[in-house]
Structure formats: structure tokens, C-alpha cells
Enzyme design. Sequence first.
Site, PDB file in Angstrom:
ATOM      1  CE  LYS A 230     -23.175   3.118 -13.030  1.00 25.94           C
ATOM      2  NZ  LYS A 230     -24.337   3.262 -13.926  1.00 25.94           N
TER       3      LYS A 230
ATOM      4  CB  SER B 137     -23.195   2.009 -17.583  1.00 22.41           C
ATOM      5  OG  SER B 137     -24.086   2.688 -16.684  1.00 22.41           O
TER       6      SER B 137
ATOM      7  CB  SER C 283     -27.231   2.150 -17.248  1.00 23.11           C
ATOM      8  OG  SER C 283     -26.597   2.422 -18.469  1.00 23.11           O
TER       9      SER C 283
END
Length: 493
Positions: free
Chosen positions: A79, A159, A183
Amino acid sequence: MTDLTSLTIAEAREKLTRKEISAAELTEAYIDAIEGANGALNAYVCITPDKARAMAKASDEKIAGGEAGALEGIPLGIKDLYATQGVHTQSASHILDGFEPRYESTVTANLWADGAVMLGKLNMDEFAMGSSNETSYYGPVKNPWRKTGSTVDLVPGGSSGGSAAAVAAHLCAGATATDTGGSIRQPAALTGTVGIKPTYGRCSRWGIAAFASSLDQAGPISRDVRDAAIMLTSMASTDAKDTTSVDRPVPDYEAAVGRSVRGLKIGIPKEYRVEGMPGEIETLWQQGIDWLKDAGAQIVDVSLPHTRYALPAYYIVAPAEASSNLARYDGVRYGLRVPGSNIAEMYENTRAEGFGREVKRRIMIGTYVLSAGYYDAYYLRAQKVRTLIKRDFETVYADGIDALLTPATPSAAFGIGDEEMNSDPVKMYLNDIFTVTVNMAGLPGIAVPAGLSGDGLPLGLQLIGRPFDEETLFAVGSVIEKAAGRFTPKKWW
């Protein structure tokens, strides 16, 4: 030979150990998959093929020499919130343009020490603020899943949308993610993948761009429960550089997968039966209850009375911490700089152009609730509510409950650019209704695929555990996974 990118981490590890495949072959298969699919899915914001090939070559040498680590030769996506030395790290924000840190986050350093291979950096909501991966400076990620017979692009959740989409589309064997209010678990549920948010303090936050420091936690997104356990064993550690990191040994989480759940008490919180919840979510929840009963678990109805205050309290605490954490992005030392006639104007111009709409909204909310005259009315009260939420869980666990079973999301994936969601921020925030309590209380939670909607989209169930009892979540999660089966999207990209 089986398509190499369809292998789970556990399967790939076995083939690498037996020398049936090489890390170089496995890595090349993923690089080819990314090059063929990323234009359609937009899961990666930066691909690092040369670095991946070099790391794979080193892994093959270690395997040949009998020195393989726990994740030797396994290709992972990272990420964009995680600092990776010398590699694009921009939190999917314009304000960090060109930033390449000279240091490595503790979690990624742990993964590389265990032999994992980095394929690149994954798309996400800007600074992890979003539930649909539509706030990214690099554009939205597309969910690999589509409704049966439809060509409409759907969100992968947020997210960590890039992480979830890449895992679901077989563009990495597993991915790192972060969870501040859901998330990891929400995108996992919307893409048919497994995501675990460990207990606060289980993974170091050092080198991960901060959103809300008292809520943020690193964790993996993977294809199945076993892979999540394998990844978390490597990601978790004690870290002197993070004062919130907990000094306790990391268990062998994989050993808990497949463990009997007979005799465990599973709580069903009545407050999670929210008004307007779709019938198929209620049916899925009941199906999960039946599966756990059949496996010998005892089902107990429980109450978490302050659950209904969790979402509003979260959207005071999280923006307040964000407004403080994001003050460092000002155009002075790194990233974007938009000139002004003086330093104050330079700050204003840089932040106005560098931050996206949702990030600005949360900074303003956070600054407001921390301001003189409003601190007691909002922030202090929200923290008191947080204490009550935590106490609810402590009371339930003191009564002998081993884990809680709830839905993971209030619905299946919705369309990119959905007018109803995008015109009303509160509707978007409601996507986190089942997940934020876990962050507010600092507890571990896992989302496991449990079925398909009437439109053929994945739906997930959530398990919430006692502090530092991720092992029970892996054991119970594997029961649900075994009963539900595996889900893979039909390739259209």
C-alpha cells in the site's frame, strides 16, 4: 503447470521449497499479470519490476542454499501509505509528489527480512481517507468483480482498495494494507478477499504515513485465511521506534488455522441489526451463525449498547488526529511546493492544490472540533464515548465470549461515481458502520468472504476478537471459509 498467479502464498511456498518453481518464474508471472491488467484496474500507482527481479534472484539463491525465510520468494504488493526506501511513497496524494523516502517502514522491513519480493506500490484513498478508493490523486481503482451480466465498474472499497483489488485479480500473492476505521476489512469484504486488522500495537506504525495515530493499524489482505495468518506472522513485531508497539512475542498464527472451534462462545451483538439493512446481509449473517453452530460453537446473544454512538464519535476523533498529523505537509521540505509571495501564502497555495477534497473536509472538521470553545463539546465527549465502547466489549468478553460475529459491510460493492454516495459524505461514511467500533476499542477484527449477493457480488462476515487473540479469529474464520468456499471474479480486464 497451474497458472502461477493462481497459487496461494501457502501453495507457492510449498512449490518453491520443493523447487518445482523458482522465485524468478513466480515473480515474472506476476509482472506479466500486472502489465496486462493494471491499465484496466488501476490497482498499482508504481510498479517496480527491476527491484522485484533482483529480490527474486536473491530468494532463489537463498532457497538453493537452504536459507529460505518464511516468505522467501513470495511477491507482494505494498500500500502506498508504507515508506519503501528509494521507491515512490506518496499516500496517493498530490502533496507528496516525487517523495521517495530514505528509510523503510518496520512492517515492510520485516517482510523483506523474511524473503518477500516487492512488486510495487498500490493505489489507495488519499491519506487513507475514504471508503471507495475514489479520493486517490491517481484516480479510482476498479473492483475486479462485476454484477452478473453487467459492465458497470464498481468500487473495491477503501481505503486499501488497490490492495484488495490486486489480491482479488491475482496481481500479487498478498498485500499490505492499513485500517483506521475499516480500511482493511471493508475492501476485503467487497472483493471476496480476507483482511485482518490486528490488535492496536500488534504491528509497528513506524514508517507508515499517519492518518489517526490512536486508530491506525497495519495488516494484510490475502486470498484466504491461511495466507493472512502467514503474512501477519511476518508483519507483526515489537518495535522500539513505535511507542505504541506492544512488547509481546508473535505467535505462529498459521498453527491456529483449522483448529477446532468446538465449545467456543460466539457472541451476536443485537445492535448490529441496523435499520434498513438489506435482507441478504441478514441472511448471510444467519448462515454464518448456522455454520459455527454446526462446527460446535455456542451462539450467545449479546449487547454492545454504545455501538450506535461509534460512527459519530469516530468521525470526530479521526479527523481531529488527522488535522494534527497532516499539518507537516506544507511544501517546505519535501513533496509539492506551490510558490507564494511569502511563506504563509506558500503554505496556503501548496495545501490548497496538494490536498484533495475529502482530505480538506476532514482537516477542517478536525480543526473545528479541536478549536477553543468546541474541544469539550466534541472531541472530549467523543473520547468519553470511546471509553464506553471499549467497556462494552470488555464486559462481553468478561462474560466468557470468545469472539463476536457481525456483518462486515452494509451492502455489496456499489458503482464508481455513484451519485447518491458522492453527493452525501455521510452516506459514504455509513459504509464503516460495522467496522469502526473495532478501531475505537483497539481490538482485532477479520473479514472473511461468506457468500455472493443476488447480483453475484461477494459479501463478507466479520469476526471481532479479544485483545491479542488473533489466533481465535483465524480458527473461527477458517470454519466460515471452509463452509462458504472460495470466490474468484470472472476475468473481464
